[in-house]
Design a protein around this motif. Structure first.
Motif, PDB file in Angstrom:
ATOM      1  N   GLU A   1      -8.438  -9.402   5.019  1.00  4.16           N
ATOM      2  CA  GLU A   1      -9.450 -10.071   4.292  1.00  4.16           C
ATOM      3  C   GLU A   1     -11.193  -9.738   4.684  1.00  4.16           C
ATOM      4  O   GLU A   1     -11.245  -9.239   6.020  1.00  4.16           O
ATOM      5  CB  GLU A   1      -9.262 -11.722   4.337  1.00  4.16           C
ATOM      6  CG  GLU A   1      -7.797 -11.883   3.746  1.00  4.16           C
ATOM      7  CD  GLU A   1      -7.962 -12.051   2.301  1.00  4.16           C
ATOM      8  OE1 GLU A   1      -8.989 -12.146   1.655  1.00  4.16           O
ATOM      9  OE2 GLU A   1      -6.956 -12.011   1.903  1.00  4.16           O
TER      10      GLU A   1
ATOM     11  N   SER B   1     -13.462 -11.581   4.995  1.00  5.01           N
ATOM     12  CA  SER B   1     -14.002 -12.614   5.946  1.00  5.01           C
ATOM     13  C   SER B   1     -12.778 -13.416   6.693  1.00  5.01           C
ATOM     14  O   SER B   1     -11.955 -13.584   5.923  1.00  5.01           O
ATOM     15  CB  SER B   1     -14.862 -13.690   5.110  1.00  5.01           C
ATOM     16  OG  SER B   1     -15.137 -14.526   6.011  1.00  5.01           O
TER      17      SER B   1
ATOM     18  N   LEU C   1     -11.321 -17.892   5.186  1.00  5.25           N
ATOM     19  CA  LEU C   1     -10.882 -17.883   3.852  1.00  5.25           C
ATOM     20  C   LEU C   1      -9.997 -19.102   3.471  1.00  5.25           C
ATOM     21  O   LEU C   1      -9.669 -19.376   2.185  1.00  5.25           O
ATOM     22  CB  LEU C   1      -9.987 -16.679   3.489  1.00  5.25           C
ATOM     23  CG  LEU C   1      -8.745 -16.450   4.733  1.00  5.25           C
ATOM     24  CD1 LEU C   1      -7.521 -16.528   3.892  1.00  5.25           C
ATOM     25  CD2 LEU C   1      -9.135 -15.146   5.041  1.00  5.25           C
ATOM     26  N   ASN C   2      -9.530 -20.009   4.408  1.00  4.36           N
ATOM     27  CA  ASN C   2      -8.734 -21.135   4.341  1.00  4.36           C
ATOM     28  C   ASN C   2      -9.620 -22.246   4.097  1.00  4.36           C
ATOM     29  O   ASN C   2     -10.164 -22.868   4.831  1.00  4.36           O
ATOM     30  CB  ASN C   2      -7.772 -21.265   5.377  1.00  4.36           C
ATOM     31  CG  ASN C   2      -6.969 -20.294   5.846  1.00  4.36           C
ATOM     32  OD1 ASN C   2      -6.299 -19.680   4.743  1.00  4.36           O
ATOM     33  ND2 ASN C   2      -6.751 -19.576   6.699  1.00  4.36           N
ATOM     34  N   ARG C   3      -9.518 -22.740   2.515  1.00  4.13           N
ATOM     35  CA  ARG C   3     -10.373 -24.027   2.249  1.00  4.13           C
ATOM     36  C   ARG C   3      -9.549 -25.252   2.535  1.00  4.13           C
ATOM     37  O   ARG C   3      -8.503 -25.520   2.365  1.00  4.13           O
ATOM     38  CB  ARG C   3     -10.717 -24.000   0.751  1.00  4.13           C
ATOM     39  CG  ARG C   3     -11.199 -22.621   0.322  1.00  4.13           C
ATOM     40  CD  ARG C   3     -11.329 -22.957  -1.167  1.00  4.13           C
ATOM     41  NE  ARG C   3     -11.849 -21.527  -1.764  1.00  4.13           N
ATOM     42  CZ  ARG C   3     -13.218 -20.941  -1.849  1.00  4.13           C
ATOM     43  NH1 ARG C   3     -14.166 -21.763  -1.417  1.00  4.13           N
ATOM     44  NH2 ARG C   3     -13.687 -19.903  -2.326  1.00  4.13           N
TER      45      ARG C   3
END
Length: 107
Positions: A97, A99, A102-104
Motif C-alpha cells: 500500500e 501508506s 489505511l485501516n479506518r
C-alpha cells in the motif's frame, strides 16, 4: 542546514520518525531511527531506519526498490521526534500500500 543535537538517549537510543508525502502531506509511515540511521539519512538524502525486529539499520527501498528521497526534516520542540517529508517511489508500506495508515477505525 541547521546543526541540531537530537535526544536519542530519552527513548533507549531510538527516536520515532513520522514520514509524510512532500506533495500531499499524507502520512505514509511511522518508523524509528538510531544515530547511525539518522546520519546515513543526512548523508545520502534517502531514508534509513532502525529495524527493531531485525535489530539492524535498513535502507528503505534497498530490497523493494521503493526508496524515499528526503525533501525536508523537522524536529519537535523536545528534539526527540522527527517529521520527515519525502518523495515516495512506489509503496511506503511493506504490504504494498502507498501508506501504512489505511485501516479506518473512526471518521
Amino acid at each position: 542546514m541547521t546543526k541540531i543535537k537530537l535526544d536519542f538517549d530519552k527513548q533507549g537510543g531510538l527516536i520515532p520518525v513520522i514520514v509524510t508525502d512532500y506533495q500531499t502531506g499524507q502520512v505514509l509511515m511511522l518508523a524509528y531511527m538510531n544515530e547511525e540511521s539518522y546520519q546515513l539519512t543526512l548523508e545520502t538524502k534517502t531514508m534509513h531506519y532502525w529495524s527493531r525486529s531485525r535489530n539492524e539499520v535498513w535502507h528503505k527501498g534497498a530490497t523493494s526498490g521503493h526508496y524515499q528521497q528526503v525533501k525536508s526534516i523537522k524536529t519537535d520542540c523536545d528534539l526527540d521526534t522527527l517529521l520527515i517529508s519525502v518523495e515516495q517511489m512506489g509503496a511506503a508500506c511493506h504490504t504494498g500500500e502507498y501508506s501504512c495508515f489505511l485501516n479506518r477505525i473512526l471518521e
